[in-house]
Design a protein around this motif. Structure first.
Motif, PDB file in Angstrom:
ATOM      1  N   ASP A  37      -7.487  65.854 -55.423  1.00  0.00           N
ATOM      2  CA  ASP A  37      -8.142  64.429 -55.134  1.00  0.00           C
ATOM      3  C   ASP A  37      -7.229  63.790 -54.258  1.00  0.00           C
ATOM      4  O   ASP A  37      -7.766  62.986 -53.596  1.00  0.00           O
ATOM      5  N   GLY A  38      -5.882  63.586 -54.579  1.00  0.00           N
ATOM      6  CA  GLY A  38      -4.978  62.873 -54.080  1.00  0.00           C
ATOM      7  C   GLY A  38      -4.907  61.413 -54.429  1.00  0.00           C
ATOM      8  O   GLY A  38      -5.677  61.242 -55.398  1.00  0.00           O
ATOM      9  N   LEU A  39      -4.409  60.540 -53.756  1.00  0.00           N
ATOM     10  CA  LEU A  39      -4.174  59.079 -54.210  1.00  0.00           C
ATOM     11  C   LEU A  39      -4.124  58.253 -53.069  1.00  0.00           C
ATOM     12  O   LEU A  39      -3.491  58.447 -52.220  1.00  0.00           O
ATOM     13  N   PRO A  40      -4.696  57.074 -53.378  1.00  0.00           N
ATOM     14  CA  PRO A  40      -4.447  56.050 -52.204  1.00  0.00           C
ATOM     15  C   PRO A  40      -3.070  55.564 -52.096  1.00  0.00           C
ATOM     16  O   PRO A  40      -2.394  55.324 -53.246  1.00  0.00           O
ATOM     17  N   ALA A  41      -2.781  55.245 -50.863  1.00  0.00           N
ATOM     18  CA  ALA A  41      -1.316  54.840 -50.790  1.00  0.00           C
ATOM     19  C   ALA A  41      -0.944  53.580 -51.667  1.00  0.00           C
ATOM     20  O   ALA A  41       0.018  53.567 -52.182  1.00  0.00           O
ATOM     21  N   GLY A  42      -1.792  52.810 -51.913  1.00  0.00           N
ATOM     22  CA  GLY A  42      -1.395  51.602 -52.740  1.00  0.00           C
ATOM     23  C   GLY A  42      -1.249  51.814 -54.387  1.00  0.00           C
ATOM     24  O   GLY A  42      -0.474  51.427 -54.795  1.00  0.00           O
TER      25      GLY A  42
ATOM     26  N   ALA B 159      -3.511  63.010 -44.709  1.00  0.00           N
ATOM     27  CA  ALA B 159      -4.157  61.621 -44.948  1.00  0.00           C
ATOM     28  C   ALA B 159      -5.593  61.597 -44.481  1.00  0.00           C
ATOM     29  O   ALA B 159      -6.029  61.968 -43.488  1.00  0.00           O
ATOM     30  N   GLU B 160      -6.531  60.826 -45.483  1.00  0.00           N
ATOM     31  CA  GLU B 160      -7.877  60.511 -45.233  1.00  0.00           C
ATOM     32  C   GLU B 160      -8.095  59.154 -45.257  1.00  0.00           C
ATOM     33  O   GLU B 160      -7.783  58.463 -46.233  1.00  0.00           O
ATOM     34  N   ARG B 161      -8.485  58.683 -43.901  1.00  0.00           N
ATOM     35  CA  ARG B 161      -8.958  57.157 -44.182  1.00  0.00           C
ATOM     36  C   ARG B 161     -10.162  56.972 -44.749  1.00  0.00           C
ATOM     37  O   ARG B 161     -11.205  57.531 -44.158  1.00  0.00           O
TER      38      ARG B 161
ATOM     39  N   VAL C 285      -8.717  51.976 -46.943  1.00  0.00           N
ATOM     40  CA  VAL C 285      -7.968  52.890 -47.934  1.00  0.00           C
ATOM     41  C   VAL C 285      -7.495  54.375 -47.131  1.00  0.00           C
ATOM     42  O   VAL C 285      -8.184  54.788 -46.791  1.00  0.00           O
ATOM     43  N   ILE C 286      -6.266  54.444 -47.300  1.00  0.00           N
ATOM     44  CA  ILE C 286      -5.796  55.806 -47.066  1.00  0.00           C
ATOM     45  C   ILE C 286      -5.651  56.630 -48.112  1.00  0.00           C
ATOM     46  O   ILE C 286      -4.618  56.275 -48.910  1.00  0.00           O
ATOM     47  N   VAL C 287      -6.216  57.838 -48.281  1.00  0.00           N
ATOM     48  CA  VAL C 287      -5.802  58.732 -49.312  1.00  0.00           C
ATOM     49  C   VAL C 287      -4.963  59.833 -48.827  1.00  0.00           C
ATOM     50  O   VAL C 287      -5.151  60.344 -47.828  1.00  0.00           O
TER      51      VAL C 287
END
Length: 110
Positions: free
Chosen positions: A31-36, A64-66, A70-72
Motif C-alpha cells: 500500500d505504501g504511505l503518504p510522504a507526510g 511515487a503516486e500522486r 498527496v504523494i504516496v
C-alpha cells in the motif's frame, strides 16, 4: 542488475534516514504511505524527508503516486529483489549448502 545500479542503490541506503524510510515502506508494502506520514513516523522535517524520498526514488528503490495533493510512496520490491540477488548470486560458488541458511532465514517471512 548492473554493478553501477547496485552501487547507486546501496549508496542511497547507506544513510540512516533513508534506510529507515525504505524499511518502513517495505513494512507497509504494497500500500505504501503518504510522504507526510513517513515524515511524522520518523520525526523528520517534511522538506528533509522530501530530499531523502527523491534520492531513493531516483535510484529506483521507491515509486511515487500522486493522489490529489498527496504523494504516496511505495518500496519497489522487485527492485529490492534485483539488488539482493545481485549481492548473493555468486555467494555459494556452486555449493548450494553454503547459501541454504540464508535462504532459510528469508523463507518464513517471504
Amino acid at each position: 542488475m548492473e554493478q553501477e545500479d547496485a552501487i547507486l542503490a546501496l549508496a542511497a541506503l547507506a544513510q540512516s534516514t533513508r534506510l529507515e524510510t525504505f524499511r518502513l515502506l517495505v513494512r507497509h508494502s504494497p500500500d505504501g504511505l503518504p510522504a507526510g506520514e513517513i515524515a511524522r513516523a520518523l520525526a523528520i522535517p517534511h522538506n528533509t524527508m522530501s530530499t531523502h524520498l527523491n534520492i531513493l526514488s531516483r535510484v529506483g528503490l521507491l515509486s511515487a503516486e500522486r493522489r490529489s495533493r498527496v504523494i504516496v510512496y511505495r518500496a519497489d520490491v522487485p527492485r529490492l529483489r534485483e539488488l539482493m540477488l545481485y549481492l548473493i548470486k555468486d555467494c555459494c560458488g556452486g555449493n548450494a549448502d553454503f547459501c541454504a541458511p540464508l535462504i532459510a532465514e528469508l523463507e518464513p517471512c517471504c
